[in-house]
Write a protein that holds these residues in place. Structure first.
Motif, PDB file in Angstrom:
ATOM      1  N   MET A 165     -16.497  -5.535  13.409  1.00 51.57           N
ATOM      2  CA  MET A 165     -17.877  -5.977  13.113  1.00 51.57           C
ATOM      3  C   MET A 165     -18.203  -5.302  11.854  1.00 51.57           C
ATOM      4  N   SER A 166     -18.894  -6.128  11.028  1.00 51.88           N
ATOM      5  CA  SER A 166     -19.530  -5.680   9.825  1.00 51.88           C
ATOM      6  C   SER A 166     -21.088  -6.076   9.555  1.00 51.88           C
ATOM      7  N   LEU A 173      -3.962 -14.130  22.498  1.00 49.01           N
ATOM      8  CA  LEU A 173      -2.960 -13.537  21.720  1.00 49.01           C
ATOM      9  C   LEU A 173      -3.961 -12.330  21.369  1.00 49.01           C
ATOM     10  N   ASP A 174      -3.105 -11.292  20.581  1.00 44.36           N
ATOM     11  CA  ASP A 174      -3.734 -10.247  19.825  1.00 44.36           C
ATOM     12  C   ASP A 174      -3.635 -10.827  18.547  1.00 44.36           C
ATOM     13  N   ALA A 175      -4.507 -10.060  17.602  1.00 48.98           N
ATOM     14  CA  ALA A 175      -4.862 -10.233  16.270  1.00 48.98           C
ATOM     15  C   ALA A 175      -3.792 -10.549  15.513  1.00 48.98           C
ATOM     16  N   ALA A 176      -3.530 -11.567  14.562  1.00 48.51           N
ATOM     17  CA  ALA A 176      -2.438 -11.629  13.835  1.00 48.51           C
ATOM     18  C   ALA A 176      -2.738 -11.970  12.515  1.00 48.51           C
ATOM     19  N   LEU A 177      -1.793 -11.932  11.371  1.00 47.39           N
ATOM     20  CA  LEU A 177      -2.064 -12.313  10.248  1.00 47.39           C
ATOM     21  C   LEU A 177      -2.813 -13.704   9.925  1.00 47.39           C
ATOM     22  N   PHE A 178      -3.705 -13.888   9.319  1.00 50.73           N
ATOM     23  CA  PHE A 178      -4.456 -15.270   8.869  1.00 50.73           C
ATOM     24  C   PHE A 178      -3.807 -15.551   7.361  1.00 50.73           C
ATOM     25  N   TRP A 179      -3.239 -16.792   7.478  1.00 52.81           N
ATOM     26  CA  TRP A 179      -3.006 -17.357   6.127  1.00 52.81           C
ATOM     27  C   TRP A 179      -3.622 -18.870   5.989  1.00 52.81           C
ATOM     28  N   PRO A 180      -4.753 -18.502   4.870  1.00 55.96           N
ATOM     29  CA  PRO A 180      -5.701 -19.816   4.631  1.00 55.96           C
ATOM     30  C   PRO A 180      -4.766 -21.073   4.326  1.00 55.96           C
ATOM     31  N   ALA A 181      -4.931 -22.265   4.829  1.00 52.99           N
ATOM     32  CA  ALA A 181      -4.557 -23.405   4.697  1.00 52.99           C
ATOM     33  C   ALA A 181      -4.897 -23.927   3.059  1.00 52.99           C
ATOM     34  N   MET A 235     -10.226 -15.823  15.649  1.00 56.37           N
ATOM     35  CA  MET A 235      -9.571 -17.161  15.064  1.00 56.37           C
ATOM     36  C   MET A 235      -9.137 -17.812  16.652  1.00 56.37           C
ATOM     37  N   LEU A 236      -9.232 -19.124  16.136  1.00 50.08           N
ATOM     38  CA  LEU A 236      -9.023 -20.193  17.296  1.00 50.08           C
ATOM     39  C   LEU A 236      -8.094 -21.221  16.951  1.00 50.08           C
ATOM     40  N   GLN A 270      -9.435 -10.186  18.178  1.00 50.39           N
ATOM     41  CA  GLN A 270      -9.359  -9.171  17.240  1.00 50.39           C
ATOM     42  C   GLN A 270      -9.636  -7.739  17.874  1.00 50.39           C
ATOM     43  N   ASN A 271     -10.045  -7.632  19.088  1.00 52.70           N
ATOM     44  CA  ASN A 271     -10.169  -6.431  19.711  1.00 52.70           C
ATOM     45  C   ASN A 271     -10.254  -6.618  21.343  1.00 52.70           C
ATOM     46  N   ALA A 272     -10.376  -5.563  22.048  1.00 53.38           N
ATOM     47  CA  ALA A 272     -10.258  -5.631  23.425  1.00 53.38           C
ATOM     48  C   ALA A 272     -11.470  -6.014  23.914  1.00 53.38           C
ATOM     49  N   ALA A 273     -12.377  -6.047  23.203  1.00 53.12           N
ATOM     50  CA  ALA A 273     -13.892  -6.785  24.022  1.00 53.12           C
ATOM     51  C   ALA A 273     -13.615  -8.233  23.753  1.00 53.12           C
ATOM     52  N   GLN A 274     -13.249  -8.746  22.791  1.00 50.35           N
ATOM     53  CA  GLN A 274     -12.958 -10.248  22.406  1.00 50.35           C
ATOM     54  C   GLN A 274     -12.118 -10.627  23.813  1.00 50.35           C
ATOM     55  N   LYS A 275     -11.129  -9.662  23.777  1.00 48.30           N
ATOM     56  CA  LYS A 275      -9.922 -10.291  24.982  1.00 48.30           C
ATOM     57  C   LYS A 275     -10.522 -10.333  26.290  1.00 48.30           C
ATOM     58  N   GLU A 276     -11.280  -9.398  26.558  1.00 48.26           N
ATOM     59  CA  GLU A 276     -12.071  -9.259  27.767  1.00 48.26           C
ATOM     60  C   GLU A 276     -12.952 -10.665  28.055  1.00 48.26           C
TER      61      GLU A 276
END
Length: 184
Positions: free
Chosen positions: A1-2, A138-146, A15-16, A110-116
């Motif tokens: 979070m920023s 799934l856990d966070a993964a690298l994102f490659w823009p289309a 990411m969905l 992206q984190n445990a709170a999102q997973k919950e």
């Protein structure tokens, strides 16, 4: 979070994968509190894959959208409710006529709170549908823009056949059901 302290905008990213990213992007772009939606690929084993490689079903990637949102305006639970209401979470590697592993229903937390939160929403959806939910958590993964031509595809190509046959009806149903969440 920023946080951007000048404007006090908070941001969080999820990411969905909900089938074709043209559809998924179109659903999330008009939501109040969504700051940016970027189509791309995640979860595979090839660096910087192309659309053709992902469609070839050998990279392990899922078509996803990276949704950046302000949780003070729209929370993750609400985003996930929209996500589940706008695709079929009960099919494995398929959304309508789009078939293949790249069309998997998935949430890259992206984190445990999102997973919950995601698990809580998945459980509620499964209970409501009275059938198992196939969405991968799934856990966070690298994102490659289309590639750039995929970005904002529906808005730029509303008369294209797929857009008219698949996306337009989905958006009409979505706008009616979630009118209160749409930006002005």
């Amino acid at each position: 979070m920023s946080a951007n302290y000048k404007g006090m905008i908070m941001s969080e990213t999820v990411m969905l994968g909900g089938g074709c990213f043209w559809c998924t992007e179109s659903v999330f772009l008009p939501l109040r509190g969504v700051l940016q939606v970027t189509p791309g690929y995640a979860g595979g084993h090839v660096d910087n894959p192309s659309y053709e490689q992902v469609c070839g079903k050998q990279t392990g990637h899922i078509e996803v959208v990276r949704v950046e949102f302000d949780p003070n305006i729209i929370d993750l639970e609400t985003l996930l409710q929209v996500f589940f209401a706008t695709h079929d979470p009960t099919t494995v590697d398929r959304q309508g006529a789009d078939v293949g592993p790249q069309y998997a229903s998935a949430i890259f937390c992206q984190n445990a709170a999102q997973k919950e939160t995601a698990q809580k929403v998945i459980d509620a959806v499964a209970q409501q549908l009275e059938e198992p939910v196939a969405t991968r958590l799934l856990d966070a993964a690298l994102f490659w823009p289309a590639e750039q031509y995929h970005h904002n595809f529906y808005a730029r190509n509303p008369t294209q056949g797929y857009c008219q046959a698949v996306i337009s009806p989905k958006l009409a149903k979505f706008r009616k059901r979630y009118a209160s969440l749409l930006a002005a």
